[in-house]
Design an enzyme around this catalytic site. Structure first.
Site, PDB file in Angstrom:
ATOM      1  N   ASP A 161       0.884  -1.157   0.000  1.00  0.00           N
ATOM      2  CA  ASP A 161       0.000   0.000   0.000  1.00  0.00           C
ATOM      3  C   ASP A 161       0.928   1.215   0.000  1.00  0.00           C
ATOM      4  OD1 ASP A 161      -2.283   1.715   0.446  1.00  0.00           O
ATOM      5  OD2 ASP A 161      -1.538   1.890   2.503  1.00  0.00           O
ATOM      6  N   ASP A 205       0.097   5.195   0.619  1.00  0.00           N
ATOM      7  CA  ASP A 205      -0.040   6.248   1.636  1.00  0.00           C
ATOM      8  C   ASP A 205      -0.147   5.632   3.036  1.00  0.00           C
ATOM      9  OD1 ASP A 205      -0.085   8.059  -0.495  1.00  0.00           O
ATOM     10  OD2 ASP A 205      -2.271   7.973  -0.660  1.00  0.00           O
TER      11      ASP A 205
END
Ligand SMILES: [Mg+2]
Length: 401
Positions: free
Chosen positions: A243, A245
C-alpha cells in the site's frame, strides 16, 4: 536516473540454422512471443522507458513488431528501432546511436537474458572511479566453453580465450555505457568484444560487476529449446505488494504533489531489500481523490515518477505501480463507482498476478488499514499490518514468521 536501454538485435544467428533463415534471432518466439519482448518488459520494470533496438538482419520484422509507444509495467515505453544500412559489427552498430545516445545508457545483447537487477547495475555511487564501460560478469566453473576475463580490484584487465583458465568470470552481455565510448569507434566494421573492449581493458576503463545469476543464450540450440521452461521458472518470483499512503510515504490526505512526498522510516530501504531478494515490488494504491476531482491520473503518475527517481538514487525500484481512481462518492462520472480494483477488493493484486509471473503463495502485502488486509486475503496473499514503526523491521519480522 539512467532511462535509456539499447538492445543489439542485429546478429545473424548462424548457430540456429534453419530457425533464423526467415526470423532474426531476437524475434524467435518463446512462450508465444518474440524473445526480445521479454527483454523490453524486463527493462521496463526497472524503469528504463526509452528503448532503442539496433537492428540489421531482417530488421524490418523488428520495426514492424516492436517500434512505437506502448504501455508496459504501468509506464509509457518508447521503443525506437534503428536499422543499420549495412552490417557493421556490434561496435559499428553503436555508431548509429550518435544522435540518440544519452550520457549513460544500458546496453544488452538481444539474444540472451541475464537475471540481473538492472536498476542496481545502472546506479553509479558517488566516488566511483571513472569508467567508460561497466560490464556484468558471471562466474563460470568450466571455462572450456567460455572466454573469461581477468578481474583485479573490480577492473577488467584482460580477456582470456576459452580454455586458458580453469574457471573464472565471463562477460554476461549487459553493460552500462558512457556516451564517450562512442568516440572510440572510428572504423567499421568493428566488434565490441574483439576491437574495443581489449583496448579499454588495457586502459583500466572497464569496471566489472560480478553476479551469480541465471543466464540463457538463445543463440545456443539447446538453450533455445529449453527457453520456454527455463524463462518461466526463473522469472516466477514472490512479490511484495505495498500500500502506498501511510506505508511508504507520509499520508497528508489525498497526497499527490511530488513535492509533498515524505518517505516513512525504512520504506525505501525495504523496497531495496525486496529488490535484492529478487522479489517483485509492486505498489497498489487507492486514489479516490481522482474520482473526487481533486487531481488527475497524470498527477498520481508524476508522484510515482518522483518515488522512482528517489529510489533509483539508491539503486532501488518499484516494478509496477497500480492505482485505483475509483470512489463510490466521486464526482468524476467515469470513476464515481465502486470497482473490483478498489481495495478492499483484490483487483489490483490479481491484475498484477496476471501480468507478471508471481508466486502468490509466498507473496506478502503491507498495508496500514484493514481494507488492505482484506484485499490481500481475497487475493490469496499474506497480509502484514503496518500501522506505524520501521518498515524494514516489519519486513524482517514477516519473513521470519
Ligand atoms: Mg494506506
Amino acid at each position: 536516473m539512467v532511462r535509456q536501454c539499447v538492445i543489439l538485435v542485429g546478429g545473424l544467428g548462424t548457430r540456429l540454422g534453419e530457425l533464423t533463415k526467415s526470423v532474426p534471432k531476437p524475434m524467435l518466439p518463446v512462450n508465444g512471443r518474440p524473445f526480445v519482448e521479454i527483454l523490453i518488459e524486463e527493462a521496463a520494470r526497472f524503469g528504463f522507458d526509452r528503448i532503442v533496438l539496433l537492428a540489421g538482419y531482417l530488421g524490418g520484422q523488428v520495426v514492424e513488431h516492436c517500434a512505437g509507444h506502448r504501455r508496459i509495467a504501468g509506464r509509457e515505453i518508447d521503443v525506437r528501432v534503428i536499422l543499420e544500412p549495412e552490417p557493421a559489427g556490434t561496435g559499428g552498430a553503436l555508431t548509429f546511436l550518435r544522435d540518440v545516445a544519452e550520457e549513460e545508457f544500458l546496453l544488452m545483447n538481444g539474444d540472451s537474458w541475464f537475471d540481473l537487477d538492472l536498476r542496481e547495475f545502472a546506479t553509479v555511487e558517488p566516488g566511483t572511479a571513472p569508467f567508460l564501460l561497466r560490464m556484468a560478469l558471471r562466474p563460470v566453473a568450466d571455462a572450456s566453453r567460455f572466454g573469461t576475463v581477468a578481474l583485479e580490484d573490480g577492473r577488467v584487465r584482460a580477456f582470456l580465450p576459452r580454455g586458458t583458465a580453469a574457471g573464472g568470470v565471463m562477460n554476461a552481455g549487459i553493460y552500462l555505457v558512457r556516451r564517450a565510448l562512442l568516440d572510440r569507434i572510428t572504423v567499421k566494421p568493428c566488434s565490441l568484444e574483439g576491437d574495443i573492449f581489449p583496448v579499454l581493458a588495457d586502459e583500466g576503463l572497464i569496471e566489472g560487476r560480478e553476479r551469480d545469476a541465471f543466464l540463457i543464450d538463445i543463440g545456443v540450440p539447446a538453450d533455445y529449446a529449453a527457453a520456454p521452461e527455463l524463462l518461466a521458472r526463473h522469472r516466477t518470483r514472490p512479490a511484495v505488494f505495498f500500500d502506498r499512503d501511510g506505508v511508504l510515504n507520509h499520508d497528508e490526505g489525498y497526497t499527490h504533489r511530488p513535492d509533498d512526498l515524505v518517505w516513512l522510516p525504512g520504506a525505501r530501504e525495504t523496497i531495496r531489500q525486496v529488490n535484492r531478494m529478487g522479489w517483485y515490488a509492486f505498489v497498489v494504491t487507492n486514489q479516490g481523490g481522482i474520482a473526487r476531482g481533486l487531481y488527475g491520473i497524470k498527477d498520481a503518475e508524476a508522484f510515482h515518477a518522483r518515488m522512482s527517481e528517489d529510489l533509483a538514487a539508491m539503486g532501488a525500484h518499484i516494478d509496477e505501480f497500480r492505482l485505483s481512481p475509483y470512489h463510490p462518492e466521486g464526482v468524476v462520472p467515469e470513476f464515481a463507482r465502486m470497482s473490483d480494483c478498489r481495495k478492499p477488493n483484490p483487483g489490483m493484486l490479481l491484475d498484477l498476478a496476471a501480468a507478471w509471473p508471481v508466486d502468490m503463495a509466498r507473496s506478502l502485502m503491507f498495508g496500514d488499514v484493514q481494507t488492505d488486509m482484506q484485499a490481500a486475503a481475497a487475493a490469496g496473499v499474506r497480509g502484514v499490518l503496518h500501522p506505524d514503526g520501521n518498515l524494514l523491521e516489519r519486513l524482517e519480522g514477516a519473513l521470519k514468521g
